[in-house]
Design an enzyme around this catalytic site. Structure first.
Site, PDB file in Angstrom:
ATOM      1  N   LYS A 153      -0.516   6.119 -13.378  1.00  0.00           N
ATOM      2  CA  LYS A 153       0.860   6.285 -13.415  1.00  0.00           C
ATOM      3  C   LYS A 153       1.746   5.228 -13.414  1.00  0.00           C
ATOM      4  CE  LYS A 153       1.276   8.498  -8.974  1.00  0.00           C
ATOM      5  NZ  LYS A 153       1.292   9.897  -8.183  1.00  0.00           N
ATOM      6  N   ARG A 179       5.366  21.413  -4.194  1.00  0.00           N
ATOM      7  CA  ARG A 179       5.700  20.297  -5.076  1.00  0.00           C
ATOM      8  C   ARG A 179       5.354  21.191  -6.423  1.00  0.00           C
ATOM      9  NH1 ARG A 179       4.368  14.070  -5.281  1.00  0.00           N
ATOM     10  NH2 ARG A 179       2.414  14.769  -6.086  1.00  0.00           N
ATOM     11  N   HIS A 188      -2.962  18.595  -4.066  1.00  0.00           N
ATOM     12  CA  HIS A 188      -2.474  17.344  -3.334  1.00  0.00           C
ATOM     13  C   HIS A 188      -2.063  17.544  -1.984  1.00  0.00           C
ATOM     14  CE1 HIS A 188      -1.280  13.339  -4.033  1.00  0.00           C
ATOM     15  NE2 HIS A 188      -0.219  13.488  -3.770  1.00  0.00           N
ATOM     16  N   ARG A 248      -8.690  10.684  -6.490  1.00  0.00           N
ATOM     17  CA  ARG A 248      -7.749  10.113  -7.264  1.00  0.00           C
ATOM     18  C   ARG A 248      -7.063   9.179  -6.528  1.00  0.00           C
ATOM     19  NH1 ARG A 248      -6.244  15.762  -6.987  1.00  0.00           N
ATOM     20  NH2 ARG A 248      -4.617  15.175  -5.465  1.00  0.00           N
ATOM     21  N   TYR A 270      28.140 -14.177  -5.694  1.00  0.00           N
ATOM     22  CA  TYR A 270      29.302 -13.193  -5.683  1.00  0.00           C
ATOM     23  C   TYR A 270      29.846 -12.851  -4.442  1.00  0.00           C
ATOM     24  CZ  TYR A 270      28.153 -11.258 -10.495  1.00  0.00           C
ATOM     25  OH  TYR A 270      28.019 -11.292 -11.828  1.00  0.00           O
ATOM     26  N   CYS A 297      21.405 -10.846  -7.909  1.00  0.00           N
ATOM     27  CA  CYS A 297      22.417 -10.531  -8.929  1.00  0.00           C
ATOM     28  C   CYS A 297      21.380  -9.962 -10.098  1.00  0.00           C
ATOM     29  CB  CYS A 297      22.589 -11.814  -9.873  1.00  0.00           C
ATOM     30  SG  CYS A 297      23.702 -12.695  -8.850  1.00  0.00           S
ATOM     31  N   ASP A 343      19.771 -10.622 -12.932  1.00  0.00           N
ATOM     32  CA  ASP A 343      18.882 -11.343 -13.584  1.00  0.00           C
ATOM     33  C   ASP A 343      18.483 -12.780 -12.617  1.00  0.00           C
ATOM     34  OD1 ASP A 343      19.596  -9.684 -15.837  1.00  0.00           O
ATOM     35  OD2 ASP A 343      21.247 -10.800 -16.111  1.00  0.00           O
TER      36      ASP A 343
END
Ligand code: PLP
Length: 384
Positions: free
Chosen positions: A39, A133, A161, A221, A267, A315, A317
């Site tokens: 997942k 859950r 679970h 799992r 910044y 930042c 990027d």
């Protein structure tokens, strides 16, 4: 390295992944298989790539969080069982049915909702044994039994679970044992009432590493352990497996700046040079999933085999690293955020801890923009 023109990328060590599979399988009892949890893009590693490696190594069952994740795996040639662990509404049924995905069903209402679509659907009943859950209540087995009447649902399995499997203290162990007992009470009830629950599974990585094989289970799992990690580096487990981290995260130096003492950078003047300094601009940022909370020296990177603190604010990027003490840093140099560089190593666990989270979150947030590159740094393991 063939990555000379990449901006920021993830290296997936397929040899390490195969190695971890073998290590985890050693802990499984006879008749129990490993289900690979892929997942959230295989916890950031690249779901199609990791599932393909697992499939090649003999894995026949996979788990994802959503129907769309499952369909994408089928499109990339993944066969066998693909179980959708998260909640899917009626709108997902055509996709589930078309791609022959198995859906976790969590209540009688949910079963009726999916059944009403009138399409054949593979399901695994999810039992809530105490985590609260998702799932049918463990103490109302007659409710789950009545869901077997849904004619379009093909019952393939029953699972729960564990909420406290990672914790070694006696209270957590006793809560876990209670969950295991409740699960098998449900199994017992169904079987004695003439209902076949299919394949049984209740352990994730920590469930396996702390409780070993549980007789009667068809799958474990495995998620985080498959990727060679524990959720927190200080965790210890009862059974040990020699796990190897699968993922490395790298970027590049784009520019190097020389600052005089007292000069600010980035910044908000969040960094001010305390001495004559050199700062490297690194081509990765929080939009790639590198947590902004690692700003102001809370995180570090490796350049030329040495450690450099992150300078100022990360930042979107890019980020700055203080490479004052490191000779020869130049544009084009590879920067390691997770992984090995020469004799130095930066673990996902260390970065996760500094960012006040767990490795699962840190890795699963690594962004789409990062290219996944398959490598085989660990040397290969024999195919199974
Ligand atoms: C994510 C998940 C797992 C895998 O957990 P790990 O601790 O990463 O092994 C197993 N089962 C369910 C239901 C999950 O949601």
């Amino acid at each position: 390295m063939t990555c000379a023109n990449r901006r920021a990328w993830i290296e997936v060590d397929t040899g390490a992944l195969r190695h971890n599979l073998i290590q985890l399988r050693r802990l499984l009892p006879e008749g129990c298989g490993l289900l690979a949890v892929v997942k959230a893009n295989a916890y950031g590693h690249g779901a199609a790539e990791c599932a393909a490696v697992c499939q090649q190594a003999g894995v026949r069952a996979f788990a994802v969080a959503t129907a769309a994740e499952g369909a994408a795996l089928r499109e990339r040639g993944i066969a066998g069982e693909i179980l959708v662990l998260g909640y899917s509404g009626a709108e997902a049924v055509p996709l589930l049915s078309r791609y022959c995905l198995s859906q976790a069903v969590v209540s009688l209402d949910h079963a009726r909702l999916l059944n009403a679509c009138g399409l054949p659907l593979r399901v695994h009943w999810k039992v809530d044994t105490g985590m609260h859950r998702l799932g049918f209540a463990w103490d109302r087995p007659e409710v789950l039994a009545s869901a077997f009447a849904c004619q379009h649902l093909q019952v393939c399995g029953l699972f729960t679970h564990l909420s406290d499997a990672e914790a070694p203290d006696p209270e957590s162990r006793s809560r876990t044992q209670t969950q295991i007992d409740r699960f098998f009470q449900m199994v017992q009830y169904l079987r004695s009432a003439g209902y076949e629950p299919g394949i049984l599974h209740l352990q994730g990585s920590y469930g396996l590493l702390n409780y070993g094989g549980i007789p009667g289970c068809g799958w474990v799992r495995a998620g985080i352990a498959l990727y060679g990690l524990l959720s927190s580096p200080q965790d210890t487990t009862r059974f040990s497996a020699d796990l190897r981290p699968v993922l490395s995260l790298r970027a590049r130096v784009a520019q190097v700046h020389t600052l005089q003492a007292g000069e600010p950078a980035g910044y908000d003047g969040a960094f001010t040079a305390q001495r004559p300094s050199r700062l490297a601009l690194v081509t990765i940022g929080y939009a790639d999933g590198w947590p902004r909370s690692l700003s102001r020296g809370r995180g570090r990177v490796l350049v030329r085999g040495q450690s450099a603190p992150i300078a100022g604010l990360i930042c979107m990027d890019q980020l700055l690293a203080d490479v004052t003490g490191i000779a020869g840093v130049s544009p084009g140099d590879t920067v390691t955020l997770i992984g090995r560089d020469g004799d130095a190593c930066l673990t996902a666990g260390e970065a996760a801890q500094a960012a006040d989270t767990i490795t699962n979150e840190l890795l699963s947030r690594l962004g789409e923009r990062l290219e996944r590159v398959l490598t085989n740094q660990s040397g290969d393991a024999p195919a199974l």
